[in-house]
Scaffold this motif. Structure first.
Motif, PDB file in Angstrom:
ATOM      1  N   PRO A 114       0.820  -1.204   0.000  1.00  0.00           N
ATOM      2  CA  PRO A 114       0.000   0.000   0.000  1.00  0.00           C
ATOM      3  C   PRO A 114       0.858   1.259   0.000  1.00  0.00           C
ATOM      4  CG  PRO A 114       0.016  -1.011   2.167  1.00  0.00           C
ATOM      5  CD  PRO A 114       0.774  -1.930   1.262  1.00  0.00           C
ATOM      6  N   HIS A 115       0.399   2.243  -0.743  1.00  0.00           N
ATOM      7  CA  HIS A 115       1.052   3.533  -0.682  1.00  0.00           C
ATOM      8  C   HIS A 115       0.406   4.317   0.442  1.00  0.00           C
ATOM      9  CE1 HIS A 115       2.101   7.572  -1.433  1.00  0.00           C
ATOM     10  NE2 HIS A 115       0.823   7.868  -1.483  1.00  0.00           N
ATOM     11  N   VAL A 116       1.201   4.910   1.294  1.00  0.00           N
ATOM     12  CA  VAL A 116       0.649   5.652   2.412  1.00  0.00           C
ATOM     13  C   VAL A 116       0.505   7.113   2.037  1.00  0.00           C
ATOM     14  CG1 VAL A 116       0.920   6.249   4.830  1.00  0.00           C
ATOM     15  CG2 VAL A 116       1.719   4.049   4.009  1.00  0.00           C
ATOM     16  N   PHE A 151      -5.795  14.977  -7.605  1.00  0.00           N
ATOM     17  CA  PHE A 151      -4.634  15.012  -8.514  1.00  0.00           C
ATOM     18  C   PHE A 151      -3.519  14.117  -7.955  1.00  0.00           C
ATOM     19  CE2 PHE A 151      -5.563  19.655 -10.065  1.00  0.00           C
ATOM     20  CZ  PHE A 151      -6.705  19.205 -10.687  1.00  0.00           C
ATOM     21  N   HIS A 152      -3.309  14.233  -6.641  1.00  0.00           N
ATOM     22  CA  HIS A 152      -2.215  13.499  -5.999  1.00  0.00           C
ATOM     23  C   HIS A 152      -2.395  11.985  -6.144  1.00  0.00           C
ATOM     24  CE1 HIS A 152       1.017  13.174  -2.861  1.00  0.00           C
ATOM     25  NE2 HIS A 152       0.454  11.980  -2.707  1.00  0.00           N
ATOM     26  N   GLU A 153      -3.556  11.488  -5.764  1.00  0.00           N
ATOM     27  CA  GLU A 153      -3.755  10.027  -5.788  1.00  0.00           C
ATOM     28  C   GLU A 153      -3.882   9.498  -7.218  1.00  0.00           C
ATOM     29  OE1 GLU A 153      -2.995   8.505  -3.213  1.00  0.00           O
ATOM     30  OE2 GLU A 153      -3.215  10.116  -1.748  1.00  0.00           O
ATOM     31  N   MET A 154      -4.480  10.280  -8.106  1.00  0.00           N
ATOM     32  CA  MET A 154      -4.570   9.828  -9.492  1.00  0.00           C
ATOM     33  C   MET A 154      -3.190   9.845 -10.156  1.00  0.00           C
ATOM     34  SD  MET A 154      -7.564   8.781  -9.869  1.00  0.00           S
ATOM     35  CE  MET A 154      -9.056   8.882  -8.892  1.00  0.00           C
ATOM     36  N   ALA A 155      -2.330  10.766  -9.732  1.00  0.00           N
ATOM     37  CA  ALA A 155      -0.952  10.763 -10.239  1.00  0.00           C
ATOM     38  C   ALA A 155      -0.262   9.465  -9.816  1.00  0.00           C
ATOM     39  CB  ALA A 155      -0.184  11.973  -9.719  1.00  0.00           C
ATOM     40  N   HIS A 156      -0.475   9.033  -8.568  1.00  0.00           N
ATOM     41  CA  HIS A 156       0.092   7.749  -8.130  1.00  0.00           C
ATOM     42  C   HIS A 156      -0.452   6.617  -9.005  1.00  0.00           C
ATOM     43  CE1 HIS A 156       2.360   8.970  -4.677  1.00  0.00           C
ATOM     44  NE2 HIS A 156       1.332   9.352  -3.960  1.00  0.00           N
ATOM     45  N   HIS A 157      -1.743   6.692  -9.282  1.00  0.00           N
ATOM     46  CA  HIS A 157      -2.326   5.643 -10.124  1.00  0.00           C
ATOM     47  C   HIS A 157      -1.672   5.634 -11.518  1.00  0.00           C
ATOM     48  CE1 HIS A 157      -5.118   3.128 -12.284  1.00  0.00           C
ATOM     49  NE2 HIS A 157      -5.258   4.102 -13.161  1.00  0.00           N
ATOM     50  N   PRO A 204       7.684  20.036   0.983  1.00  0.00           N
ATOM     51  CA  PRO A 204       8.726  19.092   1.427  1.00  0.00           C
ATOM     52  C   PRO A 204       8.276  17.623   1.392  1.00  0.00           C
ATOM     53  CG  PRO A 204       8.557  20.938   2.951  1.00  0.00           C
ATOM     54  CD  PRO A 204       7.434  21.104   1.970  1.00  0.00           C
ATOM     55  N   TYR A 205       6.980  17.396   1.415  1.00  0.00           N
ATOM     56  CA  TYR A 205       6.487  16.010   1.346  1.00  0.00           C
ATOM     57  C   TYR A 205       6.980  15.322   0.076  1.00  0.00           C
ATOM     58  CZ  TYR A 205       3.323  12.044   1.788  1.00  0.00           C
ATOM     59  OH  TYR A 205       2.817  10.779   1.915  1.00  0.00           O
ATOM     60  N   ALA A 206       7.281  16.109  -0.945  1.00  0.00           N
ATOM     61  CA  ALA A 206       7.775  15.561  -2.217  1.00  0.00           C
ATOM     62  C   ALA A 206       9.103  14.821  -2.039  1.00  0.00           C
ATOM     63  CB  ALA A 206       7.939  16.671  -3.251  1.00  0.00           C
ATOM     64  N   ALA A 211       8.139   8.510  -5.756  1.00  0.00           N
ATOM     65  CA  ALA A 211       6.711   8.414  -6.053  1.00  0.00           C
ATOM     66  C   ALA A 211       5.962   9.640  -5.520  1.00  0.00           C
ATOM     67  CB  ALA A 211       6.129   7.134  -5.439  1.00  0.00           C
ATOM     68  N   GLU A 212       6.315  10.058  -4.278  1.00  0.00           N
ATOM     69  CA  GLU A 212       5.675  11.256  -3.728  1.00  0.00           C
ATOM     70  C   GLU A 212       6.075  12.496  -4.512  1.00  0.00           C
ATOM     71  OE1 GLU A 212       3.243  11.127  -1.952  1.00  0.00           O
ATOM     72  OE2 GLU A 212       3.471   9.047  -1.348  1.00  0.00           O
ATOM     73  N   PHE A 213       7.326  12.513  -4.959  1.00  0.00           N
ATOM     74  CA  PHE A 213       7.795  13.642  -5.760  1.00  0.00           C
ATOM     75  C   PHE A 213       6.927  13.786  -7.000  1.00  0.00           C
ATOM     76  CE2 PHE A 213      10.723  15.749  -8.771  1.00  0.00           C
ATOM     77  CZ  PHE A 213      11.141  16.827  -7.988  1.00  0.00           C
TER      78      PHE A 213
END
Ligand SMILES: [Zn+2]
Length: 253
Positions: A114-116, A151-157, A204-206, A211-213
């Motif tokens: 899982p991605h947190v 946007f964030h979660e769909m980018a992960h997808h 900074p979370y990037a 993946a977060e970046f």
């Protein structure tokens, strides 16, 4: 058995039917970005979003009853990432699940695990996207604050579509393949800057992981494109090539 022409016909029929009034109302009140988009792009995105609403499986976690409005707000934002693309419409995303509160973080289990997220949502390799409804609502409220959980979660997808959610989405052109090492350099630079306690323009979370970046830069690209172009011109150019749009035009007036 899977008949793609059946799907094509269904989509055509859907798009030929008039856009329900609920859509216009919901977009006007809950997705202000749509008030800024050029008319032709707005029409195309509404069409894509209607398909996503109709074809994806939608679920509510922890007792949330998912309404048509909620689906509209999520889908309308999700398809913004596909504004420059005429192929993909989240067909490989099995289901979208909405939660009434923030989602409790889960431990990371390495690749494929899982991605947190930051408890606003999460996105699983080859799996569903889970979103906190309050976070979705807040993310849509200000289209220019650089923060958008959809946007964030769909980018992960999208990142996961090559089989690995590692910060590198499928790179379909030679030019993008040549440019991508530059993205990794920017990630390393951000990590270094934070190690030296320097101020960074990017969240900074990037720096958490490549993946977060990718997910955070995607949020910045669509919500603060002028700032990204100013502070990280090469990243901006690469992401404009990847997403095949220049969102700066949306915010010019
Ligand atoms: Zn994330």
């Amino acid at each position: 058995m899977f008949f793609p022409w059946g799907r094509r016909a269904r989509r055509q029929k859907l798009l030929q039917s008039p856009v329900p009034a609920l859509w216009e109302e919901t977009l006007e009140h809950q997705v202000p970005l749509y008030g800024l988009l050029p008319a032709d792009l707005r029409t195309r995105l509404i069409g894509k979003a209607r398909i996503v609403v109709a074809e994806r499986i939608w679920g509510g976690g922890d007792g949330l009853a998912v309404t048509e409005e909620m689906k509209i707000v999520v889908a309308a934002q999700a398809v913004v990432l596909l504004a420059g693309d005429e192929g993909y419409l989240y067909e490989r995303l099995p289901a979208i699940q909405l939660y009434p509160e923030y989602i409790a973080a889960r431990p990371r289990r390495g690749d494929g695990g899982p991605h947190v997220g930051v408890r606003l949502g999460d996105s699983w390799q080859g799996g569903n996207v889970r979103l906190s409804w309050p976070a979705v609502f807040e993310g849509a409220e200000d289209p220019q604050d650089g923060s958008n959980v959809v946007f964030h979660e769909m980018a992960h997808h999208l990142d996961s579509l090559d089989g690995q959610m590692g910060g590198e989405p499928p790179l379909t052109t030679e030019s993008l393949q040549k440019r991508w090492p530059g993205v990794k350099v920017e990630f390393q630079r951000l990590v270094q800057q934070l190690m030296h306690n320097r101020q960074t323009w990017l969240d900074p979370y990037a720096a958490e992981s490549p993946a977060e970046f990718f997910a955070v830069v995607t949020e910045a690209f669509f919500e603060e494109p002028a700032g990204l172009a100013e502070h990280h011109p090469e990243l901006f150019t690469t992401f404009a090539e990847l997403y095949r749009v220049d969102p700066r035009a949306w915010f010019e007036q």
